[in-house]
Write a protein that holds these residues in place. Structure first.
Motif, PDB file in Angstrom:
ATOM      1  N   LEU A  25      -2.615  10.174   0.703  1.00  0.00           N
ATOM      2  CA  LEU A  25      -1.413   9.355   0.587  1.00  0.00           C
ATOM      3  C   LEU A  25      -0.583   9.307   1.855  1.00  0.00           C
ATOM      4  CD1 LEU A  25       0.229   7.605  -1.308  1.00  0.00           C
ATOM      5  CD2 LEU A  25       1.280   9.653  -2.254  1.00  0.00           C
ATOM      6  N   GLY A  26      -0.592  10.372   2.656  1.00  0.00           N
ATOM      7  CA  GLY A  26       0.360  10.429   3.745  1.00  0.00           C
ATOM      8  C   GLY A  26       1.770  10.471   3.194  1.00  0.00           C
ATOM      9  N   SER A  27       2.748  10.245   4.068  1.00  0.00           N
ATOM     10  CA  SER A  27       4.136  10.308   3.592  1.00  0.00           C
ATOM     11  C   SER A  27       4.771   8.934   3.457  1.00  0.00           C
ATOM     12  CB  SER A  27       4.981  11.147   4.564  1.00  0.00           C
ATOM     13  OG  SER A  27       5.153  10.471   5.797  1.00  0.00           O
ATOM     14  N   ALA A  28       4.071   7.875   3.865  1.00  0.00           N
ATOM     15  CA  ALA A  28       4.696   6.547   3.899  1.00  0.00           C
ATOM     16  C   ALA A  28       4.658   5.866   2.544  1.00  0.00           C
ATOM     17  CB  ALA A  28       3.994   5.671   4.937  1.00  0.00           C
ATOM     18  N   ASN A  29       5.680   5.042   2.292  1.00  0.00           N
ATOM     19  CA  ASN A  29       5.599   4.114   1.169  1.00  0.00           C
ATOM     20  C   ASN A  29       4.274   3.369   1.277  1.00  0.00           C
ATOM     21  OD1 ASN A  29       5.778   1.440  -0.124  1.00  0.00           O
ATOM     22  ND2 ASN A  29       7.902   1.970  -0.538  1.00  0.00           N
ATOM     23  N   PRO A  30       3.486   3.294   0.198  1.00  0.00           N
ATOM     24  CA  PRO A  30       2.136   2.735   0.314  1.00  0.00           C
ATOM     25  C   PRO A  30       2.070   1.216   0.376  1.00  0.00           C
ATOM     26  CG  PRO A  30       2.554   3.409  -1.941  1.00  0.00           C
ATOM     27  CD  PRO A  30       3.746   3.856  -1.141  1.00  0.00           C
ATOM     28  N   SER A  31       3.202   0.534   0.347  1.00  0.00           N
ATOM     29  CA  SER A  31       3.172  -0.917   0.182  1.00  0.00           C
ATOM     30  C   SER A  31       2.517  -1.633   1.352  1.00  0.00           C
ATOM     31  CB  SER A  31       4.590  -1.448  -0.035  1.00  0.00           C
ATOM     32  OG  SER A  31       5.112  -0.949  -1.241  1.00  0.00           O
ATOM     33  N   LEU A  32       2.918  -1.334   2.590  1.00  0.00           N
ATOM     34  CA  LEU A  32       2.346  -2.032   3.734  1.00  0.00           C
ATOM     35  C   LEU A  32       0.838  -1.820   3.794  1.00  0.00           C
ATOM     36  CD1 LEU A  32       2.619  -3.644   6.367  1.00  0.00           C
ATOM     37  CD2 LEU A  32       3.040  -1.467   7.548  1.00  0.00           C
ATOM     38  N   THR A  33       0.391  -0.590   3.586  1.00  0.00           N
ATOM     39  CA  THR A  33      -1.046  -0.298   3.627  1.00  0.00           C
ATOM     40  C   THR A  33      -1.761  -0.987   2.478  1.00  0.00           C
ATOM     41  OG1 THR A  33      -0.547   1.841   4.622  1.00  0.00           O
ATOM     42  CG2 THR A  33      -2.754   1.543   3.710  1.00  0.00           C
ATOM     43  N   GLY A  34      -1.176  -0.944   1.274  1.00  0.00           N
ATOM     44  CA  GLY A  34      -1.793  -1.606   0.129  1.00  0.00           C
ATOM     45  C   GLY A  34      -1.902  -3.105   0.321  1.00  0.00           C
ATOM     46  N   LEU A  35      -0.879  -3.721   0.910  1.00  0.00           N
ATOM     47  CA  LEU A  35      -0.934  -5.159   1.173  1.00  0.00           C
ATOM     48  C   LEU A  35      -1.994  -5.486   2.216  1.00  0.00           C
ATOM     49  CD1 LEU A  35       2.902  -5.901   1.247  1.00  0.00           C
ATOM     50  CD2 LEU A  35       1.299  -6.628  -0.527  1.00  0.00           C
ATOM     51  N   ALA A  36      -2.069  -4.671   3.272  1.00  0.00           N
ATOM     52  CA  ALA A  36      -3.086  -4.901   4.305  1.00  0.00           C
ATOM     53  C   ALA A  36      -4.491  -4.783   3.728  1.00  0.00           C
ATOM     54  CB  ALA A  36      -2.890  -3.918   5.456  1.00  0.00           C
ATOM     55  N   LEU A  37      -4.705  -3.825   2.820  1.00  0.00           N
ATOM     56  CA  LEU A  37      -6.023  -3.672   2.194  1.00  0.00           C
ATOM     57  C   LEU A  37      -6.302  -4.815   1.221  1.00  0.00           C
ATOM     58  CD1 LEU A  37      -6.129   0.184   1.537  1.00  0.00           C
ATOM     59  CD2 LEU A  37      -7.216  -1.103   3.392  1.00  0.00           C
ATOM     60  N   ALA A  38      -5.275  -5.321   0.543  1.00  0.00           N
ATOM     61  CA  ALA A  38      -5.469  -6.473  -0.340  1.00  0.00           C
ATOM     62  C   ALA A  38      -5.905  -7.692   0.464  1.00  0.00           C
ATOM     63  CB  ALA A  38      -4.182  -6.773  -1.113  1.00  0.00           C
ATOM     64  N   ARG A  39      -5.321  -7.867   1.634  1.00  0.00           N
ATOM     65  CA  ARG A  39      -5.751  -8.948   2.520  1.00  0.00           C
ATOM     66  C   ARG A  39      -7.211  -8.738   2.933  1.00  0.00           C
ATOM     67  NH1 ARG A  39      -3.587 -12.519   6.552  1.00  0.00           N
ATOM     68  NH2 ARG A  39      -1.433 -11.978   6.042  1.00  0.00           N
ATOM     69  N   LYS A  40      -7.582  -7.493   3.230  1.00  0.00           N
ATOM     70  CA  LYS A  40      -8.960  -7.178   3.631  1.00  0.00           C
ATOM     71  C   LYS A  40      -9.939  -7.549   2.518  1.00  0.00           C
ATOM     72  CE  LYS A  40     -11.661  -3.360   5.643  1.00  0.00           C
ATOM     73  NZ  LYS A  40     -12.842  -3.292   4.791  1.00  0.00           N
ATOM     74  N   THR A  41      -9.608  -7.192   1.287  1.00  0.00           N
ATOM     75  CA  THR A  41     -10.470  -7.514   0.148  1.00  0.00           C
ATOM     76  C   THR A  41     -10.598  -9.022  -0.030  1.00  0.00           C
ATOM     77  OG1 THR A  41      -9.928  -5.449  -1.004  1.00  0.00           O
ATOM     78  CG2 THR A  41     -10.737  -7.268  -2.352  1.00  0.00           C
ATOM     79  N   ALA A  42      -9.478  -9.740   0.041  1.00  0.00           N
ATOM     80  CA  ALA A  42      -9.513 -11.196  -0.124  1.00  0.00           C
ATOM     81  C   ALA A  42     -10.396 -11.840   0.935  1.00  0.00           C
ATOM     82  CB  ALA A  42      -8.094 -11.759  -0.055  1.00  0.00           C
ATOM     83  N   ASN A  43     -10.232 -11.416   2.180  1.00  0.00           N
ATOM     84  CA  ASN A  43     -11.044 -12.008   3.258  1.00  0.00           C
ATOM     85  C   ASN A  43     -12.528 -11.691   3.074  1.00  0.00           C
ATOM     86  OD1 ASN A  43      -8.832 -13.157   4.509  1.00  0.00           O
ATOM     87  ND2 ASN A  43      -8.502 -11.437   5.879  1.00  0.00           N
ATOM     88  N   ALA A  44     -12.834 -10.476   2.602  1.00  0.00           N
ATOM     89  CA  ALA A  44     -14.239 -10.095   2.405  1.00  0.00           C
ATOM     90  C   ALA A  44     -14.875 -10.934   1.295  1.00  0.00           C
ATOM     91  CB  ALA A  44     -14.337  -8.609   2.080  1.00  0.00           C
ATOM     92  N   LEU A  45     -14.140 -11.184   0.221  1.00  0.00           N
ATOM     93  CA  LEU A  45     -14.690 -11.965  -0.885  1.00  0.00           C
ATOM     94  C   LEU A  45     -14.958 -13.410  -0.461  1.00  0.00           C
ATOM     95  CD1 LEU A  45     -12.554 -10.663  -3.889  1.00  0.00           C
ATOM     96  CD2 LEU A  45     -14.952 -10.216  -3.418  1.00  0.00           C
ATOM     97  N   VAL A  46     -14.028 -13.994   0.287  1.00  0.00           N
ATOM     98  CA  VAL A  46     -14.240 -15.364   0.738  1.00  0.00           C
ATOM     99  C   VAL A  46     -15.361 -15.427   1.768  1.00  0.00           C
ATOM    100  CG1 VAL A  46     -13.186 -17.315   1.926  1.00  0.00           C
ATOM    101  CG2 VAL A  46     -11.884 -16.061   0.208  1.00  0.00           C
ATOM    102  N   ALA A  47     -15.398 -14.437   2.673  1.00  0.00           N
ATOM    103  CA  ALA A  47     -16.447 -14.424   3.698  1.00  0.00           C
ATOM    104  C   ALA A  47     -17.834 -14.330   3.073  1.00  0.00           C
ATOM    105  CB  ALA A  47     -16.221 -13.261   4.663  1.00  0.00           C
ATOM    106  N   ALA A  48     -17.930 -13.659   1.915  1.00  0.00           N
ATOM    107  CA  ALA A  48     -19.235 -13.517   1.254  1.00  0.00           C
ATOM    108  C   ALA A  48     -19.783 -14.854   0.779  1.00  0.00           C
ATOM    109  CB  ALA A  48     -19.124 -12.552   0.080  1.00  0.00           C
TER     110      ALA A  48
END
Length: 783
Positions: free
Chosen positions: A566-589
């Motif tokens: 988890l680290g110490s940071a609010n997880p929102s920025l990281t979670g949003l960045a990973l959501a973008r990663k997932t979306a791009n991977a699905l479309v790229a497929a």
């Protein structure tokens, strides 16, 4: 586009927008859909959804919007489901100060033995726990309508045991950089002005380091767009996912809605509680859910992906209920690695003279971040400060101020002698990133025997602070007290807020190793639950680097449930960045890398030409990389070049069984006399028609007119039945006199032709009922 009312009523509204006793139901009606509309959008002549996102909150709403934007060139269709309704169109703090009332924040609803099921307007508690939790915000946008906005990126130390390719992605321009810019956290002082108080505090905190494990300090990364991103644009204000969803839906209506719901790409279905995902083999094939209390089952088409984005705990419940994951050593499926944050709120006030400041002459509100480590784990302090009378320096930070007179009152009410500061400590909890041998003394989630109102098992959440957590907590609190005293310079210049007594006191409280300090929050208060569906390599984790479950081919996770630690940071920025990663991977497929030797056919309309029968409205619609037939009979010639010996590879799909189309090869130029008849007389059509319809006799099953046939010359010698709405792989090899046809990996035709061995390629638009789509058109020249 005509939009009917969302909820049925005794006297249905006459207008597109429903009127209530208080006003007009404008925004929800123009953003949301009902079950009838979603069903119609999946009816005869419509293509299935490419993705179903469960949860329209912080991460699900953002992921769905990114799927929509990234998928524009692939005709990608998305269904977004949420258990709640539409509440607000923006973060609540973008609205006037006093608006909100009881919707402005959660109440603590359930402990282990409380079965009241109380809900605070939209806040509900669907699970059982040994700790009190605020639960979920049942509304479009979810918690993102209410969150504080702190958005630090995880540091290299935070990411030390994360998969390296994910770490690389987060550090790239496509990771943290673009996401932080989008939500307003990249430019950290565009919202908070650098006043004399700001400069003094940042200088003094930085000058005191290193101190008690704290090694760095800087401006606060807040998800507030205080200045326009470009000239001529409005500032976005405090981030929530709701405006992202709204804009994407309305863009879809504007761009694709003229063709009706069957051509729209993004649907938002509220008040939809998802119960279970049903699998056949390793694929999700349907979703059990309730809409307005009515049980329904939603089919999941072949090629459709499902993204669980309804919060860490509920996403975990669905995974435990649906996918057979987790250790069964306890007798019930269980996953570990549940993490929240240790949180403290230590409030002090320091004399302005000790900070080298005179009386305030402007509104002074400050937000800083200070990071540190202890016992091998991370913590940070969110430092807020203001010249306020009382112990809440955030009182004016998160509020819209609509008039100049109010600003004057705020200035008048500032304290001329003291600065109030809160050190909100956020500490990393200990995880257990293992799929087996889960330690019951640490944190975990399994399924409870208790069922909800739909008869589904609730999640049981065991969230505990280990002895190591207690040691970190004590060290984190000590660092806050030490930093505060360092700022004051002398104990005579500082006082401490004693919340139980309701007063300022000169005596410093002592850090508490037992977790009973009055400034220490309960474990479930941070909304930062994470880690239960953590990513990594197969066998040692639950999901892969794009958030896909290892044991399910078409199920993904968006949100902090993916975090290995988890680290110490609010997880929102990281979670949003990973959501973008997932979306791009699905479309790229949907657009795979061409095999060696293959090159894409140009999809520029200037390289194609439609030739049609007189009075025919035949056309080929371009959705980026997807072509779709429309209207009556015509051939869409690829006019850029001719081909003799080649391998043509493409994907096609049909929206109904009655569709008819074909792929033409080695045909004459489109400008010859009677070009359509010449194409039939001199070239060959590889047929697409699952019925094998014979227009002469009006009967089905003609072998020379079935999918895979060399039309009117040779029938396929292997079965070629296809699923409606599914993409099919077609490979046509023309080499000399020989033409081979491979469908979905199976050779279905091998024909010796006596016709011309060079010419053009074309796609057929056959009739009004046919909406045949083509994509990934690749060609390889043969010697």
């Amino acid at each position: 586009m005509s939009l009917k009312e969302l909820l049925a009523a005794a006297s249905p509204a006459r207008d597109d927008v429903q009127q209530t006793d208080f006003g007009y139901d404008v925004v929800p009606r123009y953003v949301c859909n009902n079950w009838g509309e979603v069903s119609a959008a999946q009816g005869t002549g419509a293509y299935p959804f490419d993705a179903i996102v469960i949860g329209a909150g912080m991460f699900g709403g953002y992921c769905a919007e990114k799927l929509y934007r990234a998928g524009a060139g692939a005709a990608y269709r998305i269904l977004l489901l949420d258990a709640g309704a539409f509440l607000l169109q923006s973060h609540i703090q973008n609205l006037p100060q006093q608006l909100g009332g009881s919707i402005g924040g959660p109440r603590y609803l359930r402990s282990r033995d409380d079965t009241s099921g109380v809900q605070n307007v939209i806040w509900g508690m669907p699970w059982i726990s040994n700790e009190l939790f605020p639960g979920l915000a049942y509304c479009v946008g979810g918690r993102s309508l209410f969150w504080g906005g702190w958005s630090p990126a995880l540091t290299p130390a935070d990411l030390s045991n994360w998969p390296q390719d994910v770490v690389t992605y987060l550090g790239s321009a496509a990771g943290y950089a673009i996401t932080a810019t989008e939500i307003g956290a990249a430019v950290t002082t565009d919202f908070i002005k650098q006043t004399a108080l700001f400069t003094a505090l940042l200088s003094r905190v930085s000058g005191a380091l290193p101190l008690s494990g704290v090694t760095e300090a800087g401006e606060a990364p807040l998800a507030v767009v205080g200045t326009p991103p470009q000239s001529g644009l409005f500032a976005f204000d405090k981030f929530s996912s709701a405006p992202f969803i709204m804009d994407a839906v309305r863009n879809d209506v504007a761009v694709n809605g003229a063709g009706g719901d069957t051509r729209r790409r993004l649907f938002l279905l509220p008040r939809t509680q998802v119960h279970r995902l049903n699998c056949s083999g390793s694929r999700v094939v349907s979703i059990d859910m309730s809409i307005g209390g009515v049980r329904r089952q939603l089919p999941v088409a072949p090629g459709c992906n499902v993204i669980l984005a309804n919060g860490t705990i509920e996403a975990t419940r669905l995974a435990l209920e649906s996918f057979g994951i987790g250790s069964t050593q306890s007798g019930s499926p269980r996953v570990g690695n549940l993490m929240g944050h240790l949180r403290s709120n230590i409030t002090v006030r320091i004399k302005r003279t000790a900070l080298g400041l005179g009386a305030p002459t402007e509104l002074e509100t400050v937000a800083l971040i200070a990071r540190g480590s202890a016992f091998g784990r991370r913590f940070h302090h969110q430092i807020t400060a203001a010249d306020v009378v009382g112990p809440n320096p955030e009182v004016g930070m998160w509020s819209m101020v609509p008039d100049i007179d109010m600003i004057g009152r705020l200035l008048t009410n500032q304290d001329p002698n003291w600065v109030s500061l809160t050190f909100r400590g956020i500490g990393e909890m200990e995880g257990q990133a293992t799929v087996n041998n889960i330690d019951p003394a640490k944190s975990w989630i399994d399924l409870s025997p208790e069922t909800d109102q739909w008869g589904m098992r609730r999640a049981y959440v065991n969230l505990v602070a280990t002895q190591n957590d207690r040691k970190l907590w004590q060290a984190m609190d000590k660092s806050a007290f030490d930093l505060a005293l360092s700022l004051a310079g002398d104990p005579a210049n500082i006082e401490y807020w004693n919340a139980p007594n309701g007063r300022w006191e000169a005596t410093q409280p002592q850090p508490d190793s037992n977790g009973t300090g009055f400034w220490q929050d309960r474990l479930g208060t941070t909304h930062h639950e994470a880690g239960t569906l953590f990513m990594g390599s197969p066998g040692s984790s639950i999901t892969d680097f794009n958030g896909k479950f290892h044991n399910v081919d078409n199920a993904y996770v968006a949100g902090p449930a993916l975090f290995p630690s988890l680290g110490s940071a609010n997880p929102s920025l990281t979670g949003l960045a990973l959501a973008r990663k997932t979306a791009n991977a699905l479309v790229a497929a949907t657009q795979p890398t061409p095999p060696a030797g293959f090159v894409p056919l140009s999809l520029s309309p200037s390289d194609w030409q439609m030739v049609k029968l007189p009075n025919s409205p035949a056309s080929m619609m371009h959705y980026g990389s997807v072509l779709e037939t429309s209207g009556w009979y015509g051939l869409y010639w690829y006019i850029k070049k001719t081909f003799s010996n080649f391998i043509l590879s493409l994907q096609w799909r049909i929206s109904r069984r009655e569709e008819n189309s074909g792929v033409y090869i080695r045909i004459p130029a489109p400008n010859v006399p009677n070009a359509l008849q010449a194409a039939d007389a001199q070239g060959h059509e590889i047929q697409i028609d699952p019925r094998g319809f014979d227009s002469v006799t009006g009967t089905e099953g003609h072998p020379l007119k079935l999918t895979g046939a060399i039309y009117d010359f040779q029938a396929p010698f292997a079965p070629t039945q296809v699923q409606i709405g599914a993409w099919n792989d077609l490979v046509v090899e023309a080499n000399g006199t020989r033409i081979k046809v491979t469908l979905n990996g199976t050779l279905v035709n091998d024909y010796q032709s006596s016709r011309q061995q060079s010419g053009y390629i074309a796609l057929q638009a056959h009739d009004f009922q046919s909406r045949t789509q083509f994509r990934n058109l690749l060609i390889k020249k043969l010697p």
